[in-house]
Design a protein around this motif. Structure first.
Motif, mmCIF file in Angstrom:
data_model
loop_
_atom_site.group_PDB
_atom_site.id
_atom_site.type_symbol
_atom_site.label_atom_id
_atom_site.label_comp_id
_atom_site.label_asym_id
_atom_site.label_seq_id
_atom_site.Cartn_x
_atom_site.Cartn_y
_atom_site.Cartn_z
ATOM 1 N N ALA A 1 0.838 -1.192 0.000
ATOM 2 C CA ALA A 1 0.000 0.000 0.000
ATOM 3 C C ALA A 1 0.872 1.241 0.000
ATOM 4 C CB ALA A 1 -0.931 0.012 1.208
ATOM 5 N N LEU A 2 0.472 2.224 -0.796
ATOM 6 C CA LEU A 2 1.124 3.530 -0.822
ATOM 7 C C LEU A 2 0.246 4.503 -0.069
ATOM 8 C CD1 LEU A 2 3.239 5.580 -1.852
ATOM 9 C CD2 LEU A 2 1.881 5.747 -3.958
ATOM 10 N N PHE A 3 0.823 5.185 0.915
ATOM 11 C CA PHE A 3 0.069 6.099 1.754
ATOM 12 C C PHE A 3 0.190 7.532 1.255
ATOM 13 C CE2 PHE A 3 0.667 2.310 4.152
ATOM 14 C CZ PHE A 3 -0.473 2.187 4.933
ATOM 15 N N GLY A 4 -0.714 8.370 1.709
ATOM 16 C CA GLY A 4 -0.796 9.732 1.215
ATOM 17 C C GLY A 4 0.470 10.535 1.393
ATOM 18 N N GLY B 1 4.711 6.994 2.082
ATOM 19 C CA GLY B 1 5.301 5.799 2.676
ATOM 20 C C GLY B 1 4.678 4.537 2.115
ATOM 21 N N VAL B 2 5.398 3.406 2.192
ATOM 22 C CA VAL B 2 4.933 2.126 1.664
ATOM 23 C C VAL B 2 4.986 1.068 2.753
ATOM 24 C CG1 VAL B 2 5.378 0.282 -0.006
ATOM 25 C CG2 VAL B 2 5.687 2.669 -0.677
ATOM 26 N N GLY C 1 7.878 10.089 0.466
ATOM 27 C CA GLY C 1 8.363 10.572 -0.815
ATOM 28 C C GLY C 1 8.108 9.695 -2.020
ATOM 29 N N VAL C 2 7.461 8.545 -1.842
ATOM 30 C CA VAL C 2 7.165 7.672 -2.972
ATOM 31 C C VAL C 2 5.977 8.231 -3.755
ATOM 32 C CG1 VAL C 2 6.400 5.353 -3.650
ATOM 33 C CG2 VAL C 2 8.080 5.633 -1.819
ATOM 34 N N THR C 3 6.094 8.255 -5.078
ATOM 35 C CA THR C 3 5.017 8.784 -5.923
ATOM 36 C C THR C 3 4.295 7.704 -6.711
ATOM 37 O OG1 THR C 3 6.622 9.243 -7.679
ATOM 38 C CG2 THR C 3 6.110 11.037 -6.141
ATOM 39 N N LYS C 4 4.957 6.581 -7.020
ATOM 40 C CA LYS C 4 4.342 5.487 -7.777
ATOM 41 C C LYS C 4 4.757 4.162 -7.157
ATOM 42 C CE LYS C 4 2.528 8.064 -11.086
ATOM 43 N NZ LYS C 4 1.081 8.162 -11.360
ATOM 44 N N CYS D 1 8.174 -2.567 -7.120
ATOM 45 C CA CYS D 1 9.024 -1.434 -7.480
ATOM 46 C C CYS D 1 8.281 -0.144 -7.149
ATOM 47 C CB CYS D 1 9.384 -1.440 -8.962
ATOM 48 S SG CYS D 1 10.415 -2.819 -9.509
ATOM 49 N N ALA D 2 9.047 0.901 -6.858
ATOM 50 C CA ALA D 2 8.464 2.200 -6.523
ATOM 51 C C ALA D 2 9.308 3.295 -7.140
ATOM 52 C CB ALA D 2 8.387 2.377 -5.011
#
Length: 397
Positions: free
Chosen positions: A47-50, A53-54, A84-87, A96-97
């Motif tokens: 899951a990618l958070f707002g 973070g992952v 800082g993760v965007t994808k 992958c991120a």
């Protein structure tokens, strides 16, 4: 609530507060308040958070921070990806991120899918892919191939696998390279890019082009009406304009790909379990219309022998249902789109995956972001704890 013939019902939740002082009711083990995206793969989910973070959960195929190979029951924070993760994208055995414009991958990889001139990798900590450290805007991880849009062009690395001969000298029909490589036949400025098991496809000005190989020699991964291997991208038949979403299954056998064109869902590829959704079990090397989904669809996701589409907060799935992945509170295969029951409100994202079971026994699972990002809800096969609910009992909703 979710239920199955084998187990008690209920999605386990807990109210927690993150380090930013935000509180929300989340799936067990979650710490951050808002989930923006969920991406599931081979018996694992992330899951990618707002805030960027992952967190991940599920089987050992996506390795834990300490590099252990046991199954995880709860979620864990992915090291170096705390903000800082965007994808984010999960593939068969890893994820992958994109962070700071660079691609980082982790988990288990064969055939250079994580780049860096390394064939077989057990990589518990996300590591930058050489040649993809800046300028990346989109990432897709398939089985043994990864693709990204880097500085506006499509690049892939790894290998497209010919099944069922994984150890033969003719294993690869298309060797993409050990590091990001320009894809022949794909133009500049694609808007979407996906990697599966047997294909990689992009969307250029609303039109779909694919490279690919033919698993077992009996179906086309490119949708061009032939069963030929394609090292140079070719036009997917009929998908020449107005495509807004695209997905390809990243599982060895019977893989399918689907697109949304002018709101309608269209698919091609393997169909043994009805995952093309056209009320048949005949595989197709040309594009077929999914029954009943001719307008209004917003998102498509192709998992292991099942497929799901989202229209607003409504989700319909079709294909194999042995472990309840269709989400209709049965275990009956569905050859046409079937409404998922019991979902939370304000659903914003869906992702379908698989289960890495041994033998010819594909069983899918699906996760969704519900309640405006405060909860992730999952259903289907749970042999490897991939539903993230503290047990290994499958749910059919």
């Amino acid at each position: 609530t979710c239920s199955s013939p084998q187990a008690s019902a209920g999605l386990k939740t807990v109210t927690m507060q993150d380090q930013f002082g935000q509180s929300a009711t989340l799936a067990e083990g979650y710490r951050y308040a808002t989930v923006s995206k969920v991406s599931v793969g081979n018996a694992h989910g992330c899951a990618l958070f707002g805030h960027g973070g992952v967190k991940c959960w599920g089987s050992s195929h996506i390795l834990t921070p300490g590099g252990s190979t046991f199954t995880r029951i709860g979620t864990y924070e992915v090291p170096t990806l705390t903000s800082g993760v965007t994808k984010l994208d999960s593939g068969a055995n890893g994820a992958c991120a994109i962070i700071d414009g660079g691609v980082k991958c982790w988990g288990q990889s064969q055939y250079f899918a994580f780049g860096n001139n390394q064939s077989v990798v057990n990589q518990p900590t996300p590591t930058f892919v050489s040649g993809a450290t800046t300028g990346a805007t989109q990432i897709s991880l398939g089985d043994n191939i990864a693709c990204a849009i880097i500085s506006g062009v499509a690049k892939c690395w790894g290998n497209l696998l010919i099944y069922p001969n994984p150890n033969s000298s003719t294993e690869w029909a298309s060797k993409m390279g050990r590091n990001p490589t320009l894809v022949s036949g794909m133009a500049n400025s694609p808007t979407l890019l996906v990697a599966g098991t047997a294909q990689a496809c992009d969307v250029e000005s609303g039109s779909v082009k694919c490279i690919g190989i033919t698993p077992g020699g009996n179906l086309s991964p490119t949708g061009d009406g032939t069963n030929n291997n394609r090292d140079t991208a070719v036009q997917a038949s009929g998908l020449t304009s107005d495509v807004t979403d695209l997905s390809a299954s990243s599982y060895y056998t019977n893989n399918q790909a689907c697109a949304i064109q002018s709101g309608a869902v269209k698919c091609w590829g393997g169909n043994t379990y009805g995952q093309l959704g056209n009320n048949s079990t005949t595989s197709a090397n040309t594009i077929v219309q999914v029954s009943g989904l001719t307008s209004g669809q917003e998102q498509i996701t192709a998992g292991e022998s099942l497929t799901c589409a989202r229209e607003g907060a409504t989700v319909r799935c079709w294909g194999r249902n042995t472990a309840g992945g269709i989400g209709d509170n049965t275990t009956t295969d569905r050859h046409v789109p079937t409404l998922v029951t019991g979902l939370g409100t304000n659903l914003t994202d869906i992702s379908a995956g698989g289960s890495n079971r041994t033998g010819n026994d594909p069983r899918g699972f699906v996760c969704a972001v519900v309640e405006n990002g405060s909860r992730v809800q999952c259903w289907g096969d749970n042999a490897y704890w991939q539903l993230g609910i503290g047990d290994n009992i499958s749910r059919s909703m």
